[in-house]
Motif scaffolding. Structure first.
Motif, PDB file in Angstrom:
ATOM      1  N   PHE A 100       0.868  -1.186   0.000  1.00 31.23           N
ATOM      2  CA  PHE A 100       0.000   0.000   0.000  1.00 31.23           C
ATOM      3  C   PHE A 100       0.900   1.230   0.000  1.00 31.23           C
ATOM      4  O   PHE A 100       1.909   1.283   0.720  1.00 31.23           O
ATOM      5  CB  PHE A 100      -0.910   0.026   1.228  1.00 31.23           C
ATOM      6  CG  PHE A 100      -1.825   1.224   1.268  1.00 31.23           C
ATOM      7  CD1 PHE A 100      -3.063   1.187   0.652  1.00 31.23           C
ATOM      8  CD2 PHE A 100      -1.433   2.392   1.914  1.00 31.23           C
ATOM      9  CE1 PHE A 100      -3.902   2.296   0.674  1.00 31.23           C
ATOM     10  CE2 PHE A 100      -2.266   3.511   1.939  1.00 31.23           C
ATOM     11  CZ  PHE A 100      -3.503   3.455   1.313  1.00 31.23           C
ATOM     12  N   TYR A 101       0.524   2.220  -0.808  1.00 28.63           N
ATOM     13  CA  TYR A 101       1.332   3.440  -0.904  1.00 28.63           C
ATOM     14  C   TYR A 101       0.405   4.652  -0.968  1.00 28.63           C
ATOM     15  O   TYR A 101      -0.621   4.634  -1.655  1.00 28.63           O
ATOM     16  CB  TYR A 101       2.211   3.391  -2.145  1.00 28.63           C
ATOM     17  CG  TYR A 101       3.077   4.615  -2.343  1.00 28.63           C
ATOM     18  CD1 TYR A 101       4.348   4.678  -1.776  1.00 28.63           C
ATOM     19  CD2 TYR A 101       2.618   5.704  -3.082  1.00 28.63           C
ATOM     20  CE1 TYR A 101       5.147   5.798  -1.954  1.00 28.63           C
ATOM     21  CE2 TYR A 101       3.413   6.829  -3.263  1.00 28.63           C
ATOM     22  CZ  TYR A 101       4.676   6.876  -2.695  1.00 28.63           C
ATOM     23  OH  TYR A 101       5.452   7.983  -2.863  1.00 28.63           O
ATOM     24  N   LEU A 102       0.763   5.696  -0.228  1.00 31.62           N
ATOM     25  CA  LEU A 102      -0.005   6.948  -0.250  1.00 31.62           C
ATOM     26  C   LEU A 102       0.955   8.113  -0.104  1.00 31.62           C
ATOM     27  O   LEU A 102       1.900   8.055   0.695  1.00 31.62           O
ATOM     28  CB  LEU A 102      -1.036   6.969   0.884  1.00 31.62           C
ATOM     29  CG  LEU A 102      -1.892   8.234   1.054  1.00 31.62           C
ATOM     30  CD1 LEU A 102      -3.284   7.868   1.573  1.00 31.62           C
ATOM     31  CD2 LEU A 102      -1.242   9.260   1.986  1.00 31.62           C
ATOM     32  N   GLU A 103       0.705   9.158  -0.862  1.00 30.94           N
ATOM     33  CA  GLU A 103       1.457  10.392  -0.657  1.00 30.94           C
ATOM     34  C   GLU A 103       0.498  11.571  -0.730  1.00 30.94           C
ATOM     35  O   GLU A 103      -0.488  11.553  -1.477  1.00 30.94           O
ATOM     36  CB  GLU A 103       2.588  10.543  -1.677  1.00 30.94           C
ATOM     37  CG  GLU A 103       2.154  10.629  -3.121  1.00 30.94           C
ATOM     38  CD  GLU A 103       3.329  10.715  -4.089  1.00 30.94           C
ATOM     39  OE1 GLU A 103       3.333  11.641  -4.921  1.00 30.94           O
ATOM     40  OE2 GLU A 103       4.225   9.856  -4.002  1.00 30.94           O
ATOM     41  N   GLY A 104       0.763  12.576   0.075  1.00 28.35           N
ATOM     42  CA  GLY A 104      -0.111  13.729   0.104  1.00 28.35           C
ATOM     43  C   GLY A 104       0.515  14.890   0.855  1.00 28.35           C
ATOM     44  O   GLY A 104       1.687  14.852   1.230  1.00 28.35           O
ATOM     45  N   LYS A 105      -0.291  15.911   1.093  1.00 33.03           N
ATOM     46  CA  LYS A 105       0.165  17.112   1.796  1.00 33.03           C
ATOM     47  C   LYS A 105      -0.750  17.363   2.997  1.00 33.03           C
ATOM     48  O   LYS A 105      -1.965  17.207   2.888  1.00 33.03           O
ATOM     49  CB  LYS A 105       0.161  18.320   0.857  1.00 33.03           C
ATOM     50  CG  LYS A 105       1.131  18.170  -0.314  1.00 33.03           C
ATOM     51  CD  LYS A 105       1.130  19.403  -1.196  1.00 33.03           C
ATOM     52  CE  LYS A 105       2.107  19.244  -2.361  1.00 33.03           C
ATOM     53  NZ  LYS A 105       3.502  19.116  -1.911  1.00 33.03           N
ATOM     54  N   MET A 106      -0.142  17.750   4.114  1.00 34.00           N
ATOM     55  CA  MET A 106      -0.894  18.016   5.332  1.00 34.00           C
ATOM     56  C   MET A 106      -1.142  19.522   5.470  1.00 34.00           C
ATOM     57  O   MET A 106      -0.254  20.333   5.187  1.00 34.00           O
ATOM     58  CB  MET A 106      -0.140  17.503   6.554  1.00 34.00           C
ATOM     59  CG  MET A 106       0.063  16.008   6.571  1.00 34.00           C
ATOM     60  SD  MET A 106       0.865  15.421   8.094  1.00 34.00           S
ATOM     61  CE  MET A 106       2.505  16.157   7.934  1.00 34.00           C
ATOM     62  N   TYR A 107      -2.344  19.866   5.919  1.00 31.66           N
ATOM     63  CA  TYR A 107      -2.725  21.265   6.104  1.00 31.66           C
ATOM     64  C   TYR A 107      -3.447  21.445   7.436  1.00 31.66           C
ATOM     65  O   TYR A 107      -4.021  20.493   7.983  1.00 31.66           O
ATOM     66  CB  TYR A 107      -3.674  21.727   4.984  1.00 31.66           C
ATOM     67  CG  TYR A 107      -3.049  21.815   3.619  1.00 31.66           C
ATOM     68  CD1 TYR A 107      -2.511  23.010   3.148  1.00 31.66           C
ATOM     69  CD2 TYR A 107      -2.998  20.703   2.783  1.00 31.66           C
ATOM     70  CE1 TYR A 107      -1.949  23.086   1.881  1.00 31.66           C
ATOM     71  CE2 TYR A 107      -2.438  20.781   1.525  1.00 31.66           C
ATOM     72  CZ  TYR A 107      -1.912  21.974   1.076  1.00 31.66           C
ATOM     73  OH  TYR A 107      -1.362  22.046  -0.174  1.00 31.66           O
ATOM     74  N   TYR A 108      -3.412  22.695   7.912  1.00 25.22           N
ATOM     75  CA  TYR A 108      -4.280  23.049   9.037  1.00 25.22           C
ATOM     76  C   TYR A 108      -5.176  24.200   8.594  1.00 25.22           C
ATOM     77  O   TYR A 108      -4.713  25.201   8.037  1.00 25.22           O
ATOM     78  CB  TYR A 108      -3.494  23.490  10.274  1.00 25.22           C
ATOM     79  CG  TYR A 108      -4.438  23.916  11.386  1.00 25.22           C
ATOM     80  CD1 TYR A 108      -5.070  22.964  12.177  1.00 25.22           C
ATOM     81  CD2 TYR A 108      -4.740  25.269  11.591  1.00 25.22           C
ATOM     82  CE1 TYR A 108      -5.980  23.341  13.156  1.00 25.22           C
ATOM     83  CE2 TYR A 108      -5.647  25.649  12.563  1.00 25.22           C
ATOM     84  CZ  TYR A 108      -6.260  24.681  13.337  1.00 25.22           C
ATOM     85  OH  TYR A 108      -7.160  25.041  14.304  1.00 25.22           O
ATOM     86  N   SER A 109      -6.467  24.049   8.831  1.00 27.14           N
ATOM     87  CA  SER A 109      -7.430  25.083   8.481  1.00 27.14           C
ATOM     88  C   SER A 109      -8.393  25.285   9.642  1.00 27.14           C
ATOM     89  O   SER A 109      -8.843  24.321  10.266  1.00 27.14           O
ATOM     90  CB  SER A 109      -8.216  24.679   7.231  1.00 27.14           C
ATOM     91  OG  SER A 109      -9.239  25.621   6.961  1.00 27.14           O
ATOM     92  N   GLU A 110      -8.686  26.558   9.939  1.00 30.12           N
ATOM     93  CA  GLU A 110      -9.644  26.869  11.016  1.00 30.12           C
ATOM     94  C   GLU A 110     -11.039  26.364  10.662  1.00 30.12           C
ATOM     95  O   GLU A 110     -11.808  25.960  11.520  1.00 30.12           O
ATOM     96  CB  GLU A 110      -9.688  28.386  11.264  1.00 30.12           C
ATOM     97  CG  GLU A 110      -8.427  28.965  11.880  1.00 30.12           C
ATOM     98  CD  GLU A 110      -8.247  28.573  13.337  1.00 30.12           C
ATOM     99  OE1 GLU A 110      -9.223  28.084  13.947  1.00 30.12           O
ATOM    100  OE2 GLU A 110      -7.133  28.735  13.859  1.00 30.12           O
ATOM    101  N   LYS A 111     -11.351  26.401   9.372  1.00 36.39           N
ATOM    102  CA  LYS A 111     -12.657  25.934   8.909  1.00 36.39           C
ATOM    103  C   LYS A 111     -12.473  24.603   8.197  1.00 36.39           C
ATOM    104  O   LYS A 111     -11.989  24.559   7.063  1.00 36.39           O
ATOM    105  CB  LYS A 111     -13.296  26.947   7.959  1.00 36.39           C
ATOM    106  CG  LYS A 111     -13.623  28.276   8.621  1.00 36.39           C
ATOM    107  CD  LYS A 111     -14.277  29.229   7.627  1.00 36.39           C
ATOM    108  CE  LYS A 111     -14.640  30.543   8.302  1.00 36.39           C
ATOM    109  NZ  LYS A 111     -15.277  31.495   7.346  1.00 36.39           N
ATOM    110  N   PRO A 112     -12.838  23.504   8.854  1.00 38.46           N
ATOM    111  CA  PRO A 112     -12.677  22.172   8.235  1.00 38.46           C
ATOM    112  C   PRO A 112     -13.421  22.081   6.905  1.00 38.46           C
ATOM    113  O   PRO A 112     -14.521  22.620   6.747  1.00 38.46           O
ATOM    114  CB  PRO A 112     -13.281  21.223   9.275  1.00 38.46           C
ATOM    115  CG  PRO A 112     -13.216  21.980  10.553  1.00 38.46           C
ATOM    116  CD  PRO A 112     -13.403  23.420  10.197  1.00 38.46           C
ATOM    117  N   THR A 113     -12.806  21.412   5.948  1.00 38.10           N
ATOM    118  CA  THR A 113     -13.436  21.203   4.643  1.00 38.10           C
ATOM    119  C   THR A 113     -14.297  19.951   4.702  1.00 38.10           C
ATOM    120  O   THR A 113     -13.796  18.862   4.958  1.00 38.10           O
ATOM    121  CB  THR A 113     -12.368  21.047   3.550  1.00 38.10           C
ATOM    122  OG1 THR A 113     -11.580  22.240   3.516  1.00 38.10           O
ATOM    123  CG2 THR A 113     -13.010  20.815   2.192  1.00 38.10           C
TER     124      THR A 113
END
Length: 229
Positions: A100-113
């Protein structure tokens, strides 16, 4: 048959030799926020995040491929780094030399999407654990008489239902399967039944020499479908 088994043993040995784990890179200098919930999103659903970039994340796993285990790893890593969103760029089983493989970007947002889907759908992806011979086998999918196309490893197929309570007649290479939505979308992984197939955490059904696996986790099914949309 011996040749197929031999090929699969080579693949299994190769996967076992690769290291597993979570890799976090390009962390930004920022005050970490306390995070309770983490959203996993596909870059096919949302191209840009409204929030602060936290860092890049890669998950490689060979030994335990259960989605709940993998998801827990991702969520814990995001929380530990003060992120409440992971925007996924690449995801899949038997991908880049890993189970299994996954790549992505982590973010912090005050308003959850939060993404809301108006219609239920039935999605189909190809089993990436198929043997070499199995993957060359043509698989055609129809839903309610509508031809969706030929299912391959680099594409996925989707049918949008008129109602989330529908019972749909699905034909896979002219073999019939009744799909009852029960208020939610459903996703299936399909492959030729050979020594290389894998049920991979779903409910497996054998139809006319094919392995049809209902992906039990709706979120995982959608992410896999969107990867090859």
């Amino acid at each position: 048959m011996k040749k197929i088994i031999f090929i699969n043993l080579i693949i299994t040995s190769f996967l076992s030799s690769c290291s597993s784990g979570v890799i976090v890179t390009n962390l930004t200098e920022r005050n970490k926020q306390d995070v309770n919930n983490v959203s996993l999103l596909s870059n096919q659903e949302i191209s840009e995040m409204n929030g602060d970039f936290v860092g890049d994340i890669i998950l490689k796993e060979n030994s335990k491929l259960d989605w709940n285990f993998l998801k827990t790893k991702l969520v814990e890593t995001a929380k530990n780094n003060g992120a409440n969103h992971i925007l996924i760029n690449n995801i899949g089983y038997n991908l880049k030399g890993y189970g299994f493989y996954l790549e992505g970007k982590m973010y912090y947002s005050e308003k959850p999407t939060i993404l809301k889907y108006e219609n239920c759908e039935v999605g189909f992806v190809r089993d990436r654990f198929e043997s070499v011979l199995g993957s060359a086998f043509a698989i055609e999918v129809k839903v309610e008489g509508q031809k969706l196309g030929e299912l391959k490893k680099d594409n996925s197929l989707i049918y949008e239902a008129k109602s989330c309570d529908e019972k749909l007649n699905v034909q896979i290479n002219k073999k019939e399967l009744l799909v009852t939505l029960n208020g939610k979308s459903k996703y299936y992984k399909i492959g030729k039944q050979t020594a290389g197939g894998s049920s991979g955490g779903g409910i497996q059904i054998g139809i006319g020499g094919l392995s049809v696996v209902e992906i039990e986790d709706e979120q995982l099914g959608r992410l896999l479908y969107l990867q090859n949309k």
